[in-house]
Structures are given as C-alpha cells and as structure tokens.
Design an enzyme around this catalytic site. Structure first.
Site, mmCIF file in Angstrom:
data_model
loop_
_atom_site.group_PDB
_atom_site.id
_atom_site.type_symbol
_atom_site.label_atom_id
_atom_site.label_comp_id
_atom_site.label_asym_id
_atom_site.label_seq_id
_atom_site.Cartn_x
_atom_site.Cartn_y
_atom_site.Cartn_z
ATOM 1 C CD GLU A 288 9.706 23.771 -20.115
ATOM 2 O OE1 GLU A 288 10.212 24.894 -20.041
ATOM 3 O OE2 GLU A 288 9.999 22.826 -19.349
ATOM 4 C CE LYS B 135 10.938 27.488 -16.917
ATOM 5 N NZ LYS B 135 11.671 26.427 -17.663
ATOM 6 C CB CYS C 186 9.296 23.309 -16.410
ATOM 7 S SG CYS C 186 10.418 21.877 -16.242
#
Length: 270
Positions: free
Chosen positions: A44, A115, A157
């Site tokens: 990321e 995300k 993440c």
C-alpha cells in the site's frame, strides 16, 4: 491442475517522492523476477507515502503515474503485478478511492479493487489516523481468476481486521489472498503476523502480504515484515524490517491437501 509457482511480497520505505518510490519499486520487482517470482505484490502507498493533505492534492498525478508504472513494469518484467493502494479520484466527490490494481504480464488490467474498510483510529501511542478525511470506501469484492496463478482475492491493509471480508472472498473461490499494507509500527508488533496467519488458517488460503517499513515522515512509522503464509498458517517467508522481498512457493497441491484434511469451508453453518 495449476503448477506451483513463486510469489513475492515487496517491502518498501516509500516517502512523498513519487519518482524515487517508483525507482525503488522497479528495482525490487526486478530482483523478485530474477529470483523466479511470477506474481509480485507491491505494498500500500508504494508510489506515495506522505501527508494526507498532500496526497489528496497530488491524487491525479499519483494515480496516473502509478497506473502507467504498473502497466510498464508488468510488461518489462513479464510478471503479474499488484500495486495498491494509491488514490484515484472518486466520482462526484473531492475524495478518492484507495485503489489496488492487478496487471498481467502483457500489461492488461486483470482486476481493480477499492479498499472497503477505512483506517480511522486513535492509537495509544498518540498517533491519530483518519483515512476517511480523504478516502471513500469501495463496495465490491474482487476475486481474479487465473489459469496459471489460481483465484486471487484482493484486499488492502486495514481490511485485514475484518474476517468476514476474507470469508466472503474464499466463499467466492479465492485461493490466494493478497493484502498489500502499510501497517503502523505500533499495531504491527502485536497484530500483523497473527492476523495474517488467522486469515490463512480460517480460509485455508495462501496469503501474500506486501508491506511498508521504517520512517516515512515525522511520526509515521510502519512495521515491515512482508510475509508469505501458507494455508496451514506457516510463515514461508518474512522480509524483516528493512526494504527487500519475501518470496515463497504457492503450491496448489498443498492447498488442496489442507482443504481435504480440514474442510472448514464445507462445514460453515452461517
């Protein structure tokens, strides 16, 4: 049956210098490919890791440079390459999607993930993160089906803390879970490894977790330890806390054996 192959999770120390970050990424991809990797993941914020306000101001440039880089690097090294997240302006808003892009060895787009879970936390070490100040969440699961690499489930993440996402990915056929990350140093020391192993074990999947490491700007430090984890939860490779690469074998026969021995995905009641 898909043949075994090597995958690589790259570990970087990205900053606000886009060109320097991309140079670093390109060199590490090259090392991974020369070591035999056919699937490579960047972490990321691989292209830019600076202040949120600066990221938002530079978002169109970061997105353009990131996508051009991923296409050209995948072609140059003839490798399947995941890069993300990086900011892509969202429609009808001043904010962005935190986007991960999977590109094939001919430079073709294979999958694009936005995300889902945004990192809005106040940590005990005094650091505060409000990703939602500049990012809007995506809505879709993404599983990319490959005849040579297996079924790849995409995430980024903070998603790692939401097991229902990975159960949904495995239910949709995912065999390899990709988790490009920039985990904080404070949370990473206690949670990073155990969460990666948990997601691998409970879904009987391989996990490829690229990472950021070190200090990126004042008060922003990441944990490192990019990893490859097998479906039994064994850590096949750990990049430690310096820039580098975790590389490990993705073995479909091993995955099939674990799923036969522990058919948890068939036993779900909820």
């Amino acid at each position: 049956m898909i043949e075994s192959y090597l995958a690589a999770a790259i570990q970087m120390t990205s900053t606000a210098d886009i060109e320097a970050n991309l140079d670093q990424a390109y060199a590490l991809i090259g090392i991974a490919v020369r070591r035999g990797a056919r699937l490579v993941s960047l972490p990321e914020n691989f292209a830019f890791l600076g202040l949120e306000a600066e990221k938002l101001a530079l978002a169109p440039r970061i997105a353009e440079m990131s996508e051009k880089f991923l296409v050209s690097a995948a072609r140059d090294w003839a490798v399947t390459l995941l890069g993300g997240g990086y900011p892509v302006l969202a429609e009808q808003t001043a904010k962005c999607y935190n986007t991960a892009l999977l590109v094939g060895p001919e430079g073709q787009e294979l999958g694009r993930y936005r995300k889902l879970h945004l990192f809005d936390v106040n940590l005990p070490d005094g650091n505060t993160y409000h990703e939602s100040d500049s990012i809007v969440p995506g809505k879709d699961l993404v599983v990319v089906r490959s005849d040579t690499l297996g079924n790849l489930g995409l995430s980024v993440c903070y998603d790692l803390r939401f097991p229902e996402l990975y159960r949904a990915l495995s239910a949709a056929g995912a065999e390899v879970l990709l988790v490009p990350s920039a985990f904080t140093a404070f949370t990473g020391k206690d949670h990073w490894r155990v969460l990666l192993q948990a997601r691998a074990i409970e879904n009987t999947c391989y996990v490829i977790a690229a990472a950021q490491t070190g200090e990126h700007y004042p008060r922003r430090q990441t944990y490192g330890h990019a990893m490859i984890v097998d479906p039994w939860g064994n850590v096949l490779s750990d990049a430690g806390d310096t820039t580098g690469i975790a590389i490990g074998e993705i073995n479909p026969m091993r995955l099939e054996a674990v799923r036969r021995q522990l058919p948890v995905l068939q036993h779900r009641q909820l």
